[in-house]
Design an enzyme around this catalytic site. Sequence first.
Site, PDB file in Angstrom:
ATOM      1  N   ARG A   1      27.796  -3.257  53.239  1.00 63.17           N
ATOM      2  CA  ARG A   1      26.910  -4.434  53.225  1.00 63.17           C
ATOM      3  C   ARG A   1      25.493  -4.050  53.641  1.00 63.17           C
ATOM      4  O   ARG A   1      24.508  -4.458  53.026  1.00 63.17           O
ATOM      5  CB  ARG A   1      27.478  -5.496  54.173  1.00 63.17           C
ATOM      6  CG  ARG A   1      26.666  -6.789  54.290  1.00 63.17           C
ATOM      7  CD  ARG A   1      27.361  -7.689  55.287  1.00 63.17           C
ATOM      8  NE  ARG A   1      26.794  -9.025  55.379  1.00 63.17           N
ATOM      9  CZ  ARG A   1      25.897  -9.416  56.288  1.00 63.17           C
ATOM     10  NH1 ARG A   1      25.437  -8.520  57.160  1.00 63.17           N
ATOM     11  NH2 ARG A   1      25.452 -10.658  56.323  1.00 63.17           N
TER      12      ARG A   1
ATOM     13  N   SER B   1      26.167 -14.410  60.855  1.00 65.48           N
ATOM     14  CA  SER B   1      25.788 -13.475  59.803  1.00 65.48           C
ATOM     15  C   SER B   1      26.627 -12.192  59.912  1.00 65.48           C
ATOM     16  O   SER B   1      27.845 -12.242  59.778  1.00 65.48           O
ATOM     17  CB  SER B   1      24.285 -13.187  59.886  1.00 65.48           C
ATOM     18  OG  SER B   1      23.839 -12.433  58.777  1.00 65.48           O
ATOM     19  N   LEU B   2      26.010 -11.053  60.179  1.00 64.38           N
ATOM     20  CA  LEU B   2      26.760  -9.811  60.387  1.00 64.38           C
ATOM     21  C   LEU B   2      27.899 -10.011  61.383  1.00 64.38           C
ATOM     22  O   LEU B   2      28.999  -9.454  61.229  1.00 64.38           O
ATOM     23  CB  LEU B   2      25.823  -8.724  60.900  1.00 64.38           C
ATOM     24  CG  LEU B   2      26.495  -7.567  61.655  1.00 64.38           C
ATOM     25  CD1 LEU B   2      27.197  -6.656  60.693  1.00 64.38           C
ATOM     26  CD2 LEU B   2      25.506  -6.836  62.519  1.00 64.38           C
TER      27      LEU B   2
ATOM     28  N   HIS C   1      20.438 -14.116  53.288  1.00 66.25           N
ATOM     29  CA  HIS C   1      21.077 -15.406  53.016  1.00 66.25           C
ATOM     30  C   HIS C   1      20.281 -16.252  52.024  1.00 66.25           C
ATOM     31  O   HIS C   1      20.207 -17.472  52.148  1.00 66.25           O
ATOM     32  CB  HIS C   1      21.325 -16.168  54.332  1.00 66.25           C
ATOM     33  CG  HIS C   1      22.096 -15.373  55.329  1.00 66.25           C
ATOM     34  ND1 HIS C   1      23.405 -15.015  55.134  1.00 66.25           N
ATOM     35  CD2 HIS C   1      21.713 -14.801  56.502  1.00 66.25           C
ATOM     36  CE1 HIS C   1      23.811 -14.276  56.157  1.00 66.25           C
ATOM     37  NE2 HIS C   1      22.802 -14.127  56.994  1.00 66.25           N
TER      38      HIS C   1
ATOM     39  N   GLN D   1      22.452  -9.183  63.258  1.00 72.75           N
ATOM     40  CA  GLN D   1      21.326  -8.260  63.303  1.00 72.75           C
ATOM     41  C   GLN D   1      20.142  -8.903  64.015  1.00 72.75           C
ATOM     42  O   GLN D   1      19.883 -10.097  63.869  1.00 72.75           O
ATOM     43  CB  GLN D   1      20.932  -7.877  61.873  1.00 72.75           C
ATOM     44  CG  GLN D   1      19.813  -6.866  61.774  1.00 72.75           C
ATOM     45  CD  GLN D   1      19.501  -6.503  60.339  1.00 72.75           C
ATOM     46  OE1 GLN D   1      20.267  -6.803  59.438  1.00 72.75           O
ATOM     47  NE2 GLN D   1      18.373  -5.865  60.115  1.00 72.75           N
TER      48      GLN D   1
ATOM     49  N   GLN E   1      28.332 -15.858  51.746  1.00 68.54           N
ATOM     50  CA  GLN E   1      27.450 -15.723  52.910  1.00 68.54           C
ATOM     51  C   GLN E   1      26.259 -14.828  52.622  1.00 68.54           C
ATOM     52  O   GLN E   1      25.173 -14.998  53.171  1.00 68.54           O
ATOM     53  CB  GLN E   1      28.248 -15.174  54.096  1.00 68.54           C
ATOM     54  CG  GLN E   1      27.527 -15.222  55.429  1.00 68.54           C
ATOM     55  CD  GLN E   1      27.598 -13.896  56.149  1.00 68.54           C
ATOM     56  OE1 GLN E   1      27.205 -12.861  55.614  1.00 68.54           O
ATOM     57  NE2 GLN E   1      28.117 -13.932  57.367  1.00 68.54           N
TER      58      GLN E   1
END
Length: 313
Positions: free
Chosen positions: A125, A100-101, A208, A19, A257
């Site tokens: 998510r 991440s994503l 996170h 993102q 994560q």
Amino acid sequence: MTANQASSAPRTAALFPGQGVQRQAMGAPWSATPAWGLVEEVSQAAGLDVARLLLEADAAELARTDRAQLAVFTASLLAWRTLEQADGSAPAARAHAGHSLGEYTALVAAGALSVHDGARLVAARGRAMARAARSRPGAMAAVTAGRDMAEALVAEVRVHRPALWLANFNGPRQTVVAGSPEAVEALVRRAEDVGVACTRLAVSAACHTPLMEPAAEELAQALESVEFAPRHAPVVANVDAAVHTHGADWPGLCLAQLTGPVHWNGVLGTLRDTAGCTRLLDVGPGRTMAGLARRTVPELPVQRADQLLPSPA
């Protein structure tokens, strides 16, 4: 191809962004290509008109966590699908990783998840993180310094503002911190006082970090409802910077994560040292992955996916 040619061919790692790289109309270059068919598949799985997100949504809508994650996931898959359909002009990936994503995109690309299940997870998510951010507002900032300096700044601020954590280890000179808006603001001021550059990120969530714990139950339920392949191509995980090839590993890794830091510098090192990759390929919108790679593993050449193919526009 001879054995010598095969052994000397570049061993490619495919990198997928997270993102923050979203932009208006970022799906337009792919809308008339064969790859565009996957947009309907993602839309059905996510229960959202993803084509409109990729072509018509304004900046305000794309700034929403739930919308941004689904848009970046789909745009990255469009680039990946186009590479797969390129009649051999694109290299096969030896390993995959996503920031991440982007880890969810990497799992689809590596065959650990179907497009349908990947889209369901990303949608769940994003919704869960957006709700968590509303109940526990957060902020993030990028510190232009190594881990030691960032840790020292965080430790100093936490004396009075304990809701502050190290969230991303992006490279030797970039560490992202996250926490409550008050704690992040205090860290930004302290960094300025000691001459360390620090940039606030345009997010309203402390990704996170433990502030995302309210999203964990919803994500866990979504993870139980999808099927991971028993074996898949190598993916280097954010939370432990280790190579994984078993689908059974991922429910736990994805949950970790959500509330734990992204060790991206470690991921890039593992792709080089353990997976044996000799070239990196930035797949998806923006140039963030290429930029981080050039600063962290400058000895590895980096290409962007759009450099390998004619423009589809």
